[in-house]
Motif scaffolding. Structure first.
Motif, short mmCIF file in Angstrom:
data_model
loop_
_atom_site.label_atom_id
_atom_site.label_comp_id
_atom_site.label_asym_id
_atom_site.label_seq_id
_atom_site.Cartn_x
_atom_site.Cartn_y
_atom_site.Cartn_z
N LEU A 1 -9.65 -12.34 -1.35
CA LEU A 1 -9.78 -12.47 0.09
C LEU A 1 -11.17 -12.94 0.49
N ALA B 1 -9.60 -7.98 -3.38
CA ALA B 1 -10.77 -8.04 -2.51
C ALA B 1 -11.57 -9.32 -2.75
N LEU C 1 -4.32 -2.43 -0.92
CA LEU C 1 -5.48 -2.89 -0.14
C LEU C 1 -5.07 -3.24 1.28
N TRP C 2 -3.87 -3.79 1.45
CA TRP C 2 -3.45 -4.18 2.79
C TRP C 2 -3.34 -2.99 3.73
N ARG D 1 -9.57 -4.93 4.97
CA ARG D 1 -8.97 -6.27 4.94
C ARG D 1 -9.51 -7.14 6.07
N THR D 2 -9.84 -6.54 7.21
CA THR D 2 -10.40 -7.31 8.32
C THR D 2 -11.79 -7.84 7.98
N ARG E 1 -6.97 -1.08 6.70
CA ARG E 1 -7.07 -2.02 7.81
C ARG E 1 -8.49 -2.56 8.02
#
Length: 446
Positions: free
Chosen positions: A347, A344, A211-212, A218-219, A215
């Motif tokens: 986060l 997800a 997932l990282w 994750r933002t 870009r």
């Protein structure tokens, strides 16, 4: 076959609907129980934080086990555990033995099991419906969640008014109904797979790393994480505002229930927006809408006005969830669906407990208006960050920014998959394209 005739999908949908309604009922019943028994917003914040803390602590291991274990069996065990947990609270309240530490423990356990259940259910949907129906199925699932807010929280307030043990008994029965539905489903919830080698820690690391690499995703999840914490605090603000004005628990439930109407409309309109707006437009526009509506809570105590504000905020939230759900399922391989979904969700919701905890502290020390204005400043900052973010600006120049439903759903070419194949394939991300191995790991950037 239409979704309305898909027996297994309907059973899964209905069972999960029952658990979601029950969860919404207890989510409002726990803090109200403490607030009405002790009169302490701080204690209510502690119980609310305990109910939200599993989103931070349990998500990652839960995702790994969802990919390792039999998903259907896991969901059955989760229903059994939730049934016992909420049943114990119903008995304690009935006997007038309310104890804040017990409520904190039970709320933590219930939410932890719900995390396992929801991750497994989300990963199972793609195995119960044809790929061309997946956007519609995910839209129905998001609508179900928003309808649970619409039904659950007003019903929770009403049940709490009638009898303070009633919300917890209702939730116990809801988990019993979900358990029966799961036992009736015939199809498997995952692809056949051998026993996974390696450790749970390695599985978690693989999901985080995958997932990282995304870009843009994750933002945006970072923006959603902060906004979710803000809305947890705003829910506590609403309870304190109505209680200070002499309102009842049922009125709290009715106002929050209005947010369910907005969220349900947002979910139902998700496909419409996906056909007409790009990802960048939806992200920046949604955050801007929140930045406009949140500060209005500082200048009104009218329940109708508060209901409208919550409904508008939830409309954006429902839309975000549909867009995010379609995007996430489209780019995630099935063997990693549990872990990626867990990362997800972590986060997006891991900081929710800070919102409940911080909201209680701010309300106790600064009052309602200062608290709301401070939260409004946070929301305004998110808009500026989204506009300036290289990841959000970069998605505008990538194929992923295109209107997704024109490449998915009914606009897709006949026979085209709308979710990634189980083995191999080219995956487009905001950071570039990567060739994937059958286990979902990247071989190289191309």
């Amino acid at each position: 076959m239409p979704l309305r005739r898909n027996r297994d999908f309907l059973l899964l949908w209905a069972g999960a609907a029952g658990t979601m309604v029950g969860a919404r009922i207890t989510s409002i019943a726990y803090p109200m129980l403490v607030l009405w028994y002790t009169g302490s917003a701080g204690n209510a914040g502690l119980v609310g934080a305990a109910a939200l803390l599993p989103h931070l602590l349990v998500q990652l291991p839960a995702g790994a086990f969802v990919d390792r274990w039999d998903r259907r069996r896991m969901m059955i065990l989760c229903d059994l555990g939730c049934l016992l947990a909420t049943g114990s609270v119903a008995v304690a309240v009935l006997l007038d033995r309310v104890w804040v530490p017990q409520l904190m423990v039970v709320a933590f356990v219930q939410t932890s099991l719900s995390v396992f259940y929801q991750l497994a259910e989300r990963a199972a949907v793609r195995h119960l419906v044809p790929v061309e129906q997946l956007p519609s199925a995910l839209t129905q699932n998001e609508t179900r969640g928003r309808a649970a807010v619409l039904v659950g929280q007003p019903v929770g307030g009403l049940l709490f008014t009638l009898a303070r043990w009633a919300p917890f008994l209702f939730t116990t029965l809801a988990h019993l109904g979900s358990l029966v539905a799961l036992l009736l489903i015939r199809r498997p919830f995952q692809q056949p797979r051998a026993t996974r080698p390696g450790t749970v820690r390695a599985d978690i690391a693989e999901g985080v790393a995958w997932l990282w690499q995304q870009r843009f995703l994750r933002t945006v999840l970072g923006f959603v994480a902060i906004s979710n914490a803000v809305f947890q605090a705003l829910t506590l603000v609403l309870m304190v505002t109505i209680r200070n004005g002499g309102g009842s628990a049922a009125l709290v439930g009715a106002v929050i229930g209005a947010s369910g109407v907005g969220g349900m409309l947002g979910a139902l309109s998700g496909m419409w927006w996906l056909r007409r707006a790009t990802l960048r437009t939806l992200v920046v526009g949604g955050l801007a809408a929140w930045a406009v509506t949140v500060p209005l809570m500082a200048f009104t105590t009218d329940p109708v006005s508060l209901a409208v504000i919550f409904a508008v905020n939830s409309y954006v939230g429902g839309l975000f969830n549909v867009v995010g759900g379609v995007y996430l399922v489209r780019i995630t391989p099935d063997p990693m669906m549990g872990r990626v979904g867990a990362v997800a969700t972590l986060l997006a919701s891991g900081a929710n407990f800070l919102g409940a905890l911080g909201g209680g502290v701010l309300l106790g020390g600064a009052g309602v208006r200062v608290t709301v204005l401070g939260l409004s400043a946070v929301m305004a900052s998110l808009v500026l960050l989204a506009v300036a973010s290289p990841a959000v600006r970069g998605i505008a120049r990538s194929p992923d920014n295109a209107r997704m439903v024109r490449r998915l759903g009914r606009h897709a070419a006949p026979g085209r998959n709308i979710v990634p194949p189980a083995a191999g394939g080219l995956w487009l991300t905001g950071a570039g394209a990567a060739v994937q191995r059958p286990d979902g790991r990247s071989i190289e950037k191309v």
